[in-house]
Design an enzyme around this catalytic site. Sequence first.
Site, mmCIF file in Angstrom:
data_model
loop_
_atom_site.group_PDB
_atom_site.id
_atom_site.type_symbol
_atom_site.label_atom_id
_atom_site.label_comp_id
_atom_site.label_asym_id
_atom_site.label_seq_id
_atom_site.Cartn_x
_atom_site.Cartn_y
_atom_site.Cartn_z
ATOM 1 N N ASP A 76 87.498 -52.974 -28.015
ATOM 2 C CA ASP A 76 87.342 -52.333 -26.703
ATOM 3 C C ASP A 76 86.309 -53.038 -25.837
ATOM 4 O OD1 ASP A 76 89.154 -50.489 -27.524
ATOM 5 O OD2 ASP A 76 87.825 -48.750 -27.428
ATOM 6 N N PHE A 98 87.651 -50.208 -35.857
ATOM 7 C CA PHE A 98 88.891 -50.916 -36.201
ATOM 8 C C PHE A 98 88.696 -52.427 -36.228
ATOM 9 C CE2 PHE A 98 90.593 -46.828 -34.825
ATOM 10 C CZ PHE A 98 91.510 -46.597 -35.830
ATOM 11 N N ALA A 126 93.575 -49.701 -30.887
ATOM 12 C CA ALA A 126 93.176 -50.042 -32.250
ATOM 13 C C ALA A 126 93.868 -51.316 -32.721
ATOM 14 C CB ALA A 126 93.505 -48.873 -33.180
ATOM 15 N N GLY A 179 79.364 -52.798 -35.828
ATOM 16 C CA GLY A 179 80.451 -51.841 -35.632
ATOM 17 C C GLY A 179 81.438 -51.866 -36.788
ATOM 18 N N GLU A 182 98.016 -35.574 -25.552
ATOM 19 C CA GLU A 182 98.089 -35.121 -26.950
ATOM 20 C C GLU A 182 97.236 -33.875 -27.156
ATOM 21 O OE1 GLU A 182 97.080 -38.705 -29.210
ATOM 22 O OE2 GLU A 182 99.228 -39.033 -29.514
HETATM 23 C C1 LIG Z 1 90.731 -39.816 -28.687
HETATM 24 C C2 LIG Z 1 91.215 -41.239 -28.849
HETATM 25 C C3 LIG Z 1 92.527 -41.484 -29.209
HETATM 26 C C4 LIG Z 1 92.985 -42.798 -29.380
HETATM 27 N N1 LIG Z 1 94.279 -43.009 -29.755
HETATM 28 C C5 LIG Z 1 94.702 -44.259 -29.991
HETATM 29 C C6 LIG Z 1 96.021 -44.506 -30.459
HETATM 30 O O1 LIG Z 1 96.816 -43.584 -30.640
HETATM 31 N N2 LIG Z 1 96.387 -45.786 -30.707
HETATM 32 C C7 LIG Z 1 95.527 -46.832 -30.499
HETATM 33 O O2 LIG Z 1 95.895 -47.980 -30.754
HETATM 34 N N3 LIG Z 1 94.290 -46.638 -30.051
HETATM 35 C C8 LIG Z 1 93.851 -45.384 -29.787
HETATM 36 N N4 LIG Z 1 92.574 -45.173 -29.329
HETATM 37 C C9 LIG Z 1 91.733 -46.335 -29.021
HETATM 38 C C10 LIG Z 1 91.134 -46.924 -30.283
HETATM 39 O O3 LIG Z 1 90.503 -45.919 -31.046
HETATM 40 C C11 LIG Z 1 90.145 -47.998 -29.867
HETATM 41 O O4 LIG Z 1 90.815 -48.959 -29.099
HETATM 42 C C12 LIG Z 1 89.542 -48.668 -31.095
HETATM 43 O O5 LIG Z 1 88.779 -47.730 -31.822
HETATM 44 C C13 LIG Z 1 88.654 -49.849 -30.689
HETATM 45 O O6 LIG Z 1 88.153 -50.441 -31.833
HETATM 46 P P1 LIG Z 1 86.738 -51.149 -31.827
HETATM 47 O O7 LIG Z 1 86.578 -51.780 -33.142
HETATM 48 O O8 LIG Z 1 86.595 -51.974 -30.594
HETATM 49 O O9 LIG Z 1 85.698 -49.956 -31.638
HETATM 50 P P2 LIG Z 1 85.527 -48.609 -32.478
HETATM 51 O O10 LIG Z 1 86.665 -48.373 -33.378
HETATM 52 O O11 LIG Z 1 85.192 -47.583 -31.467
HETATM 53 O O12 LIG Z 1 84.255 -48.904 -33.374
HETATM 54 C C14 LIG Z 1 82.996 -49.138 -32.810
HETATM 55 C C15 LIG Z 1 81.953 -48.921 -33.889
HETATM 56 O O13 LIG Z 1 80.719 -49.416 -33.424
HETATM 57 C C16 LIG Z 1 79.692 -48.528 -33.757
HETATM 58 N N5 LIG Z 1 78.621 -48.733 -32.792
HETATM 59 C C17 LIG Z 1 78.704 -48.632 -31.443
HETATM 60 N N6 LIG Z 1 77.531 -48.954 -30.881
HETATM 61 C C18 LIG Z 1 76.692 -49.261 -31.898
HETATM 62 C C19 LIG Z 1 75.322 -49.652 -31.948
HETATM 63 N N7 LIG Z 1 74.604 -49.811 -30.831
HETATM 64 N N8 LIG Z 1 74.761 -49.851 -33.150
HETATM 65 C C20 LIG Z 1 75.484 -49.682 -34.294
HETATM 66 N N9 LIG Z 1 76.775 -49.329 -34.311
HETATM 67 C C21 LIG Z 1 77.381 -49.111 -33.117
HETATM 68 C C22 LIG Z 1 80.345 -47.161 -33.679
HETATM 69 O O14 LIG Z 1 79.640 -46.213 -34.480
HETATM 70 C C23 LIG Z 1 81.727 -47.461 -34.226
HETATM 71 O O15 LIG Z 1 81.801 -47.273 -35.621
HETATM 72 C C24 LIG Z 1 92.101 -43.876 -29.160
HETATM 73 C C25 LIG Z 1 90.786 -43.628 -28.789
HETATM 74 C C26 LIG Z 1 90.343 -42.321 -28.628
HETATM 75 C C27 LIG Z 1 88.908 -42.066 -28.241
#
Ligand SMILES: Cc1cc2nc3c(=O)[nH]c(=O)nc-3n(C[C@H](O)[C@H](O)[C@H](O)COP(=O)(O)OP(=O)(O)OC[C@H]3O[C@@H](n4cnc5c(N)ncnc54)[C@H](O)[C@@H]3O)c2cc1C
Length: 431
Positions: free
Chosen positions: A301, A15, A316, A12, A171
């Site tokens: 997440d 963030f 994030a 992944g 939003e």
């Molecule tokens: C519409 C929206 C608005 C948001 N607004 C806010 C905000 O204003 N402030 C805030 O703090 N948070 C916000 N969030 C939440 C925030 O985006 C998430 O909490 C954050 O992205 C989580 O980070 P992460 O690294 O866990 O996962 P992500 O950032 O979702 O990254 C996961 C990555 O894993 C990859 N992946 C997934 N499964 C696989 C697989 N099987 N094989 C290979 N790659 C894979 C995906 O392609 C992705 O690149 C928002 C979310 C959404 C959907």
Amino acid sequence: MSSGRPRVVIVGAGFGGLAAARSLRHAAVDVLVVDKHNYHLFQPLLYQVASALLDPSEIAYPVRAALRRTGNADFRLARVDAVAVEARTVHTDAGDISYDYLVVAAGSVNNFFGVGSVEERAHGLKALEEALSLRNHLLQAAERAAWAEDESERQRLLTVVLVGAGPTGVELSGAISELVHLVLRKDFPRLDLSRMRIVLLEAGDDVLPAFAPRLRRAALRTLQSKGVEVRLHAAVSAANDEGVVLSSGEEIPTSTIVWTAGVRGAPLAASLGVPLNRQGRVAVTDTLQLPQHPEVFVIGDLAELHQDGAPLPMLAAVAMQQGHHVATTIAGSLSGVQPRPFRYRDKGIMATIGRNSAVAQIGPLRFTGFVGWVMWLGIHLILLVGFRSKVIALFNWAWDYFFYDRPVRLIARPERLEATDASHTPHPPER
Ligand SMILES: Cc1cc2nc3c(=O)[nH]c(=O)nc-3n(C[C@H](O)[C@H](O)[C@H](O)COP(=O)(O)OP(=O)(O)OC[C@H]3O[C@@H](n4cnc5c(N)ncnc54)[C@H](O)[C@@H]3O)c2cc1C
């Protein structure tokens, strides 16, 4: 060729994953980031792609460019299908990859709570394809409404129903209202857009439940002033080809259903062989490791960790801080340093409801209106990855602000949605 150094595989490039990879740049390890997309997605601004304010390239940044200054990191474009924790191997659609340390940062997917009829028809807002698909759909609905002869069909095309009044629903409904009333109004002089209905449904008893009551009231007032119909205690039980059905039995005819009511952990978690909570998140130790496999870290997440009696939110900021933390843990473990518990430092939450209006809660401080909005603009600009993205986003925001015009309202139909992504089902062809 192996360097003989421990290999850290990060699943992944969101963030959490990107923060972990970058924080490992001085550690004596080889880092391999694996993602099914070749870009890092700034999800907080997805709703601006959906509402024709920003283009995808302004909120998505190539992973390879993001890792350019991380000399010990490489990238592999692949979808991870499963993790074999005993064999210390991840199985991908491009072959198996072995690891010494694994950081699982696969994020979350839409959660339709098993309501299949809604999943089939609703637009989600988790992926870039979904935001583009929604943008196309909204613009196409306006084009169709302009030529619809049947009055009730025109009204159905002019009704958007959003399900879930958390930050994303709030939003997006504000942004769609401005798209319609400030921008499309000029493009469609012969279409009576005052008949446009933007309905925001919330099963609970308030909008923005994570915010302080004063901010919730301010957000509600702003939404209503923008013509958004906010319906509280309104749970969606089904959808059909005519619209949505509420649990009260009421039906709302609509051609556009947007699901912003919740997410669950990415399906990959199921292969880790550990119990998942109701949201599909993995219970981790306070050091973000799997209890039986300390070489496996789960962050962002996908990780469920309680702090002060409540689970950490899917934000994030949480994912980024956890990414830094596991990088420190891994680097420390090379010299025998014991892992330390993770503690989230709350940076606050905010949501914008269109021009000049946002709510922000930072520690004991509360901001609304213009002040909140300026803070929102500044913070999002700083967080956007890449100088070019910042400049273009700023330009588009300024253009929209001063000229009431959105530069990217083209109906550019993307390829079919990625069928392998369990987070959503491809939409049926437009009627
Ligand atoms: C519409 C929206 C608005 C948001 N607004 C806010 C905000 O204003 N402030 C805030 O703090 N948070 C916000 N969030 C939440 C925030 O985006 C998430 O909490 C954050 O992205 C989580 O980070 P992460 O690294 O866990 O996962 P992500 O950032 O979702 O990254 C996961 C990555 O894993 C990859 N992946 C997934 N499964 C696989 C697989 N099987 N094989 C290979 N790659 C894979 C995906 O392609 C992705 O690149 C928002 C979310 C959404 C959907």
